[in-house]
Design a protein around this motif. Sequence first.
Motif, PDB file in Angstrom:
ATOM      1  N   SER A 142      40.066  -0.878 -22.368  1.00  0.00           N
ATOM      2  CA  SER A 142      39.050  -0.466 -21.400  1.00  0.00           C
ATOM      3  C   SER A 142      38.642   0.989 -21.616  1.00  0.00           C
ATOM      4  CB  SER A 142      39.592  -0.636 -19.980  1.00  0.00           C
ATOM      5  OG  SER A 142      38.688  -0.115 -19.027  1.00  0.00           O
ATOM      6  N   LEU A 143      37.359   1.288 -21.380  1.00  0.00           N
ATOM      7  CA  LEU A 143      36.863   2.660 -21.442  1.00  0.00           C
ATOM      8  C   LEU A 143      36.921   3.347 -20.080  1.00  0.00           C
ATOM      9  CD1 LEU A 143      33.719   2.227 -23.747  1.00  0.00           C
ATOM     10  CD2 LEU A 143      36.019   3.021 -24.378  1.00  0.00           C
ATOM     11  N   ASP A 144      37.310   2.617 -19.038  1.00  0.00           N
ATOM     12  CA  ASP A 144      37.377   3.175 -17.699  1.00  0.00           C
ATOM     13  C   ASP A 144      38.589   4.097 -17.573  1.00  0.00           C
ATOM     14  OD1 ASP A 144      36.471   2.869 -14.709  1.00  0.00           O
ATOM     15  OD2 ASP A 144      38.647   2.636 -14.701  1.00  0.00           O
ATOM     16  N   ALA A 145      38.359   5.322 -17.149  1.00  0.00           N
ATOM     17  CA  ALA A 145      39.432   6.325 -17.101  1.00  0.00           C
ATOM     18  C   ALA A 145      40.541   5.919 -16.141  1.00  0.00           C
ATOM     19  CB  ALA A 145      38.855   7.677 -16.691  1.00  0.00           C
ATOM     20  N   GLN A 146      40.172   5.347 -14.987  1.00  0.00           N
ATOM     21  CA  GLN A 146      41.175   4.916 -14.019  1.00  0.00           C
ATOM     22  C   GLN A 146      42.076   3.835 -14.610  1.00  0.00           C
ATOM     23  OE1 GLN A 146      42.436   5.403 -11.020  1.00  0.00           O
ATOM     24  NE2 GLN A 146      43.637   3.503 -11.155  1.00  0.00           N
ATOM     25  N   ALA A 173      38.694  24.344  -4.895  1.00  0.00           N
ATOM     26  CA  ALA A 173      39.545  24.145  -3.720  1.00  0.00           C
ATOM     27  C   ALA A 173      40.378  22.879  -3.860  1.00  0.00           C
ATOM     28  CB  ALA A 173      38.676  24.066  -2.465  1.00  0.00           C
ATOM     29  N   ALA A 174      39.748  21.804  -4.309  1.00  0.00           N
ATOM     30  CA  ALA A 174      40.472  20.540  -4.471  1.00  0.00           C
ATOM     31  C   ALA A 174      41.589  20.684  -5.497  1.00  0.00           C
ATOM     32  CB  ALA A 174      39.498  19.436  -4.882  1.00  0.00           C
ATOM     33  N   HIS A 175      41.292  21.325  -6.619  1.00  0.00           N
ATOM     34  CA  HIS A 175      42.320  21.530  -7.644  1.00  0.00           C
ATOM     35  C   HIS A 175      43.479  22.354  -7.092  1.00  0.00           C
ATOM     36  CE1 HIS A 175      40.751  20.102 -11.648  1.00  0.00           C
ATOM     37  NE2 HIS A 175      39.688  19.909 -10.875  1.00  0.00           N
ATOM     38  N   ALA A 176      43.153  23.430  -6.368  1.00  0.00           N
ATOM     39  CA  ALA A 176      44.203  24.287  -5.820  1.00  0.00           C
ATOM     40  C   ALA A 176      45.058  23.551  -4.798  1.00  0.00           C
ATOM     41  CB  ALA A 176      43.575  25.528  -5.187  1.00  0.00           C
ATOM     42  N   ALA A 177      44.478  22.547  -4.146  1.00  0.00           N
ATOM     43  CA  ALA A 177      45.214  21.784  -3.137  1.00  0.00           C
ATOM     44  C   ALA A 177      45.996  20.617  -3.735  1.00  0.00           C
ATOM     45  CB  ALA A 177      44.251  21.261  -2.077  1.00  0.00           C
ATOM     46  N   GLY A 178      45.915  20.455  -5.058  1.00  0.00           N
ATOM     47  CA  GLY A 178      46.686  19.406  -5.717  1.00  0.00           C
ATOM     48  C   GLY A 178      45.908  18.185  -6.137  1.00  0.00           C
ATOM     49  N   LEU A 179      44.600  18.171  -5.877  1.00  0.00           N
ATOM     50  CA  LEU A 179      43.769  17.041  -6.322  1.00  0.00           C
ATOM     51  C   LEU A 179      43.257  17.375  -7.718  1.00  0.00           C
ATOM     52  CD1 LEU A 179      41.756  16.326  -3.032  1.00  0.00           C
ATOM     53  CD2 LEU A 179      44.050  15.593  -3.669  1.00  0.00           C
ATOM     54  N   THR A 180      44.118  17.225  -8.683  1.00  0.00           N
ATOM     55  CA  THR A 180      43.842  17.744 -10.020  1.00  0.00           C
ATOM     56  C   THR A 180      43.384  16.686 -11.020  1.00  0.00           C
ATOM     57  OG1 THR A 180      46.190  17.495 -10.563  1.00  0.00           O
ATOM     58  CG2 THR A 180      45.461  19.646  -9.753  1.00  0.00           C
ATOM     59  N   ARG A 181      43.501  15.427 -10.653  1.00  0.00           N
ATOM     60  CA  ARG A 181      43.048  14.367 -11.560  1.00  0.00           C
ATOM     61  C   ARG A 181      41.546  14.192 -11.346  1.00  0.00           C
ATOM     62  NH1 ARG A 181      42.414   8.845 -11.763  1.00  0.00           N
ATOM     63  NH2 ARG A 181      42.704   8.012 -13.853  1.00  0.00           N
ATOM     64  N   GLU A 182      40.755  14.450 -12.389  1.00  0.00           N
ATOM     65  CA  GLU A 182      39.303  14.518 -12.234  1.00  0.00           C
ATOM     66  C   GLU A 182      38.591  13.551 -13.177  1.00  0.00           C
ATOM     67  OE1 GLU A 182      35.778  17.853 -12.895  1.00  0.00           O
ATOM     68  OE2 GLU A 182      37.732  18.480 -12.091  1.00  0.00           O
ATOM     69  N   VAL A 183      37.647  12.799 -12.613  1.00  0.00           N
ATOM     70  CA  VAL A 183      36.794  11.904 -13.387  1.00  0.00           C
ATOM     71  C   VAL A 183      35.372  12.042 -12.855  1.00  0.00           C
ATOM     72  CG1 VAL A 183      36.301   9.527 -14.076  1.00  0.00           C
ATOM     73  CG2 VAL A 183      38.671  10.259 -13.746  1.00  0.00           C
ATOM     74  N   GLU A 184      34.422  12.252 -13.753  1.00  0.00           N
ATOM     75  CA  GLU A 184      33.028  12.337 -13.348  1.00  0.00           C
ATOM     76  C   GLU A 184      32.382  10.964 -13.537  1.00  0.00           C
ATOM     77  OE1 GLU A 184      29.186  15.193 -14.348  1.00  0.00           O
ATOM     78  OE2 GLU A 184      31.237  15.966 -14.520  1.00  0.00           O
ATOM     79  N   ARG A 185      31.692  10.513 -12.488  1.00  0.00           N
ATOM     80  CA  ARG A 185      31.133   9.164 -12.515  1.00  0.00           C
ATOM     81  C   ARG A 185      29.639   9.169 -12.189  1.00  0.00           C
ATOM     82  NH1 ARG A 185      34.669   5.012 -12.609  1.00  0.00           N
ATOM     83  NH2 ARG A 185      33.468   3.611 -11.275  1.00  0.00           N
ATOM     84  N   LEU A 186      28.947   8.173 -12.735  1.00  0.00           N
ATOM     85  CA  LEU A 186      27.528   7.974 -12.475  1.00  0.00           C
ATOM     86  C   LEU A 186      27.375   6.942 -11.357  1.00  0.00           C
ATOM     87  CD1 LEU A 186      26.402   7.575 -16.194  1.00  0.00           C
ATOM     88  CD2 LEU A 186      25.940   9.565 -14.753  1.00  0.00           C
ATOM     89  N   GLN A 187      26.571   7.261 -10.358  1.00  0.00           N
ATOM     90  CA  GLN A 187      26.272   6.320  -9.283  1.00  0.00           C
ATOM     91  C   GLN A 187      24.919   5.672  -9.568  1.00  0.00           C
ATOM     92  OE1 GLN A 187      28.062   5.409  -6.715  1.00  0.00           O
ATOM     93  NE2 GLN A 187      26.624   4.446  -5.293  1.00  0.00           N
ATOM     94  N   PHE A 188      24.888   4.342  -9.542  1.00  0.00           N
ATOM     95  CA  PHE A 188      23.662   3.592  -9.787  1.00  0.00           C
ATOM     96  C   PHE A 188      23.277   2.808  -8.549  1.00  0.00           C
ATOM     97  CE2 PHE A 188      25.197   4.264 -14.088  1.00  0.00           C
ATOM     98  CZ  PHE A 188      24.028   4.496 -14.816  1.00  0.00           C
ATOM     99  N   GLU A 189      22.003   2.397  -8.508  1.00  0.00           N
ATOM    100  CA  GLU A 189      21.499   1.618  -7.383  1.00  0.00           C
ATOM    101  C   GLU A 189      20.449   0.629  -7.876  1.00  0.00           C
ATOM    102  OE1 GLU A 189      18.760   2.741  -3.583  1.00  0.00           O
ATOM    103  OE2 GLU A 189      20.697   3.792  -3.709  1.00  0.00           O
ATOM    104  N   TRP A 190      20.458  -0.570  -7.293  1.00  0.00           N
ATOM    105  CA  TRP A 190      19.469  -1.601  -7.609  1.00  0.00           C
ATOM    106  C   TRP A 190      18.856  -2.118  -6.320  1.00  0.00           C
ATOM    107  CZ3 TRP A 190      18.984  -6.611  -5.969  1.00  0.00           C
ATOM    108  CH2 TRP A 190      18.074  -7.423  -6.664  1.00  0.00           C
ATOM    109  N   ALA A 191      17.570  -2.431  -6.356  1.00  0.00           N
ATOM    110  CA  ALA A 191      16.867  -3.054  -5.238  1.00  0.00           C
ATOM    111  C   ALA A 191      16.014  -4.188  -5.800  1.00  0.00           C
ATOM    112  CB  ALA A 191      15.995  -2.032  -4.516  1.00  0.00           C
TER     113      ALA A 191
END
Length: 310
Positions: free
Chosen positions: A181-185, A130-148
């Motif tokens: 940089s290795l960051d896609a953005q 749906a997002a791609h069809a609506a024009g949100l076609t730039r895609e990056v998969e990211r890992l979410q991390f958490e620390w406590a």
Amino acid sequence: MISYRPTVPADLDLVTSWIVTEPVGWISAGRYLADLAENMYRPEWTWIAEAGDRVVGRALWWGPRDSAHPVALDCLDMDPTVGDRAAIAAELIQAALAGFPQPVQYAIKAAGGWRDDPATSSAVGWRRAAAHAAGLTREVERLQFEWAPADGVPPAKGVLRFAEASDEEFLTVFRRIAEGSLDAQTRASLTAKGVDATAREEMDFYLGAPGKRQWWRIAYTPEGEVAGMAIPSATPYNVNVGYLGVVPEFRGCGYVDEVLGEITRIDAANGEPRVTATTDVGNAPMAAAFRRAGYRNTEIRINLSNDLRP
């Protein structure tokens, strides 16, 4: 026939009674009401799809408290009985986008290994389509991390020295870190806008974030050379790692662990109970650094956008 419209205050019960049963991240009634009170969700930013007098879908758009327009799609869901959920959801997104200045982004949140679980793969799949069809076609998969704090505070090794610095000094380091940089953005922004604009936009983003400017540090080698920088930051919900990096000539020396450790120590000293961080799936060195520092991978985010926003 399906129709699409923004809500009005009288529709509040229609929005908050919705429950998402698929294994993806979603916005509960409590979270929606809390952010509505803070002006980060608004009736005119909340869009619904209707079949007659029945609500069959919703799209919750989010923006900063003082923003004139939303910047992100936080939650997208469709009644599975409507048929082609991807097509109808795409029309719902497009209807909203017609009144929102671009750019926007949408993050689909799922558990790690989502491709191997049929239910999660299906839930991600139609939303992504749906997002791609609506024009949100730039895609990056990211890992979410958490620390406590229970994960342990990384000890200072004492090799690098950290100090506050002026905006101009930080801007110079932003430019240097962007190289290679290795960051896609960052890589996409460099290609589209060049190093100066990329550095300025990244710095302005963190200056505008809820984190405190006084937390920022530049890292120096024992010889006094700039090695990198550490920028603890925050969202309206919690503190995060923000931005960190090592300049090209000192990469591969293990300095990333010290820079990340400094951010974590600053947050720990401030008594923060939780620190989040993200990095691209393709940025294996950064993901490894997070794990060495005690950060735990909690989810995957499939980020879809129609611009180069960080």
